[in-house]
Enzyme design. Sequence first.
Site, short mmCIF file in Angstrom:
data_model
loop_
_atom_site.label_atom_id
_atom_site.label_comp_id
_atom_site.label_asym_id
_atom_site.label_seq_id
_atom_site.Cartn_x
_atom_site.Cartn_y
_atom_site.Cartn_z
N ARG A 165 54.52 8.17 -23.84
CA ARG A 165 55.67 7.94 -24.72
C ARG A 165 55.41 6.86 -25.75
O ARG A 165 56.18 6.69 -26.69
CB ARG A 165 56.89 7.57 -23.87
CG ARG A 165 57.44 8.73 -23.05
CD ARG A 165 58.64 8.34 -22.21
NE ARG A 165 58.25 7.45 -21.11
CZ ARG A 165 59.07 7.08 -20.13
NH1 ARG A 165 60.33 7.48 -20.14
NH2 ARG A 165 58.65 6.29 -19.17
N LYS A 182 47.15 8.74 -5.55
CA LYS A 182 47.91 8.16 -4.45
C LYS A 182 48.91 7.14 -5.02
O LYS A 182 48.69 6.65 -6.14
CB LYS A 182 46.97 7.52 -3.43
CG LYS A 182 46.51 6.10 -3.77
CD LYS A 182 45.84 5.48 -2.59
CE LYS A 182 45.65 3.99 -2.78
NZ LYS A 182 46.84 3.17 -2.64
N ASP A 220 41.49 10.23 -3.92
CA ASP A 220 41.36 8.94 -3.24
C ASP A 220 40.05 8.34 -3.72
O ASP A 220 38.96 8.78 -3.33
CB ASP A 220 41.34 9.13 -1.72
CG ASP A 220 41.23 7.81 -0.96
OD1 ASP A 220 40.92 6.79 -1.59
OD2 ASP A 220 41.46 7.81 0.26
N HIS A 221 40.13 7.33 -4.59
CA HIS A 221 38.92 6.85 -5.25
C HIS A 221 37.90 6.27 -4.27
O HIS A 221 36.71 6.22 -4.58
CB HIS A 221 39.28 5.80 -6.32
CG HIS A 221 39.72 4.48 -5.77
ND1 HIS A 221 41.03 4.22 -5.43
CD2 HIS A 221 39.04 3.35 -5.51
CE1 HIS A 221 41.12 2.98 -4.98
NE2 HIS A 221 39.93 2.44 -5.00
N LYS A 238 32.99 6.53 -3.80
CA LYS A 238 32.02 5.44 -3.77
C LYS A 238 30.71 5.93 -3.14
O LYS A 238 30.71 6.65 -2.13
CB LYS A 238 32.58 4.25 -2.99
CG LYS A 238 33.79 3.59 -3.66
CD LYS A 238 34.31 2.44 -2.86
CE LYS A 238 35.55 1.82 -3.51
NZ LYS A 238 35.26 1.18 -4.80
N GLU A 295 40.67 -8.08 1.01
CA GLU A 295 40.80 -8.48 -0.39
C GLU A 295 41.05 -9.98 -0.46
O GLU A 295 41.74 -10.55 0.39
CB GLU A 295 41.97 -7.74 -1.05
CG GLU A 295 41.81 -6.23 -1.09
CD GLU A 295 43.00 -5.56 -1.74
OE1 GLU A 295 43.01 -5.46 -2.98
OE2 GLU A 295 43.92 -5.14 -1.01
N ASP A 349 49.52 1.51 1.97
CA ASP A 349 48.68 1.36 0.78
C ASP A 349 47.21 1.58 1.09
O ASP A 349 46.47 2.10 0.24
CB ASP A 349 48.88 -0.04 0.18
CG ASP A 349 48.19 -0.22 -1.15
OD1 ASP A 349 48.35 0.67 -2.01
OD2 ASP A 349 47.49 -1.22 -1.34
N HIS A 373 42.92 5.51 2.50
CA HIS A 373 41.52 5.07 2.38
C HIS A 373 40.83 4.94 3.74
O HIS A 373 39.78 5.54 3.98
CB HIS A 373 41.44 3.70 1.70
CG HIS A 373 41.97 3.67 0.30
ND1 HIS A 373 41.89 4.75 -0.54
CD2 HIS A 373 42.56 2.68 -0.40
CE1 HIS A 373 42.42 4.42 -1.72
NE2 HIS A 373 42.84 3.19 -1.65
N LYS A 401 45.64 -8.68 2.22
CA LYS A 401 45.58 -9.43 0.97
C LYS A 401 45.27 -10.90 1.26
O LYS A 401 45.61 -11.42 2.32
CB LYS A 401 46.92 -9.35 0.23
CG LYS A 401 47.37 -7.95 -0.14
CD LYS A 401 46.62 -7.45 -1.33
CE LYS A 401 47.21 -6.16 -1.88
NZ LYS A 401 46.42 -5.61 -2.99
N LYS A 450 36.04 -10.84 0.10
CA LYS A 450 36.27 -9.51 -0.44
C LYS A 450 35.18 -8.60 0.11
O LYS A 450 33.99 -8.81 -0.16
CB LYS A 450 36.22 -9.50 -1.97
CG LYS A 450 36.30 -8.10 -2.59
CD LYS A 450 36.21 -8.17 -4.10
CE LYS A 450 36.10 -6.78 -4.72
NZ LYS A 450 37.25 -5.92 -4.42
#
Length: 501
Positions: A51, A157, A186-187, A191, A225, A244, A249, A349, A354
């Site tokens: 938009r 997702k 699902d990225h 990998k 993370e 999430d 995943h 989180k 990481k």
Amino acid sequence: MTATTKRPPASIVFIFGGSGDLNYRKLTPALYNLSLDGYLPEQFAVVGIGRSKYSDSSYRDRLLEGIKAFSRQKDDLDTNWDVFSKSVAYLNMDGEDADAYKKIADWVNDKEKEWKTQANVIFYLAVAPQLVPDIATNLGKLPLCGDTSRVRIVVEKPFGHDLESARSLNNLLGGLFAEKQIYRIDHYLGKETVQNILALRFANALFEPLWNRNYIDHIQITAAETVGLEGRGGYYETSGALRDMVQNHLLQILCLIAMEAPVSFDADEIRNKKVDVLSAIRHFTHEAVRDNAVRGQYDAGVVKGKKVVAYRDEEGVKHESATETFAAVKFFVDNWRWSGVPFYVRTGKFLQQKKTQITIEFKSAPHFAFPQESADTWRPNRLIISIQPDMDIRLRFQAKRPGQSMMLNPVEMVFNYMDAFDGQQPEAYETLLLDVMQGDATLFMRADQVDQAWQVVTPILDVWQKRQPVDFPNYQPGSWGPEDAEALIAQDGHHWVNVKV
């Protein structure tokens, strides 16, 4: 996972949410990299839909900023972008306006006349979940979408908010498109190190005979993370760590670890094996949830010298929120291969490191033949597969120390992707977008996979919704999560593998 580097046929990729962050950071940089690597067809176009008021020229300028920031290939950027950008266009339209979809059909007709051939048409829905049903419904009304051989729809997702909404969305999409047209992305599955799990297991006689309850003591899957919400408070408040990360995943990674050997690498054969695993995962009774699942929420604290606010003080989060930012679950796969082997899964989180890492811990070998003092340094064999940020595989085993006595030390053999292979590794979205263009659905979720995954986590979600946490917030930023997560694994005589050893 495409078996060949053959270029796909002529393709048009329409990206709903074309002016959004996912396209800016991931999708267009991935397509640009594929172009430079010679994987895109000669007749190719990518059309952003949104938009926002862009012309083709101003839209290309905006995407170029994303390429400069996020593409892994920046050599001769101006020249390469000039070539690639000729394939980029923009359609200003509202995805909820049914009449506007004629623009898409007209665009395809015009391009196919120009190319003098039919093209694969891909609709990538890089939009908020609540917009997916309306866009899919409007697309389904286009006559061209009835061509199941060349038209595909890609859905990001989260796929549903719970079992009921996932089934509703599956029913909607299934009524508009054939299952082979629907690519639930699902990225994580794109990998390189995730895909290498299958190669590690099934291409090496060294591992597969030991890959069962007779030799493996337990398995850990960690996705940690070091960041917080990063401005996604509104989304995360309705999601939480279990939805999430675990539901999609991490359960998919668990499937790759636990699945039986496929008879081929056909997409449905691989996905059938994954569904078998999901079907075998034990569904907890409400009483068993307390003993097998832990949740947490971060407090205010300091991470890398920087103050961070508590989750409940983040923008878009309710002051008394019960949303978990950490989840740990002990799963069991109740089949012949894995009976009695616990799969410990955790994510969170603002954790200490990481990393996404799989740890396969083998049962200890008998050591009664060795001197008593060897027991002090005795460690079980361990295979660690690091997915990110490191990309390596480490095998720990026992070896004799130099000297006159039989003293043992744990040592490692390491395979590192960057050391072993020349060139840059493709980003996950590059692999997945190329697979969509080639019609390879191996790395994408099928409707029954989505359904089974939601069935696995639904009892946990139900209990957590009914029993409000009384100890939130219960872990400090920069830690490894709540104490109960350590107790979850410690009660079985194990500990979380937090560093490579």
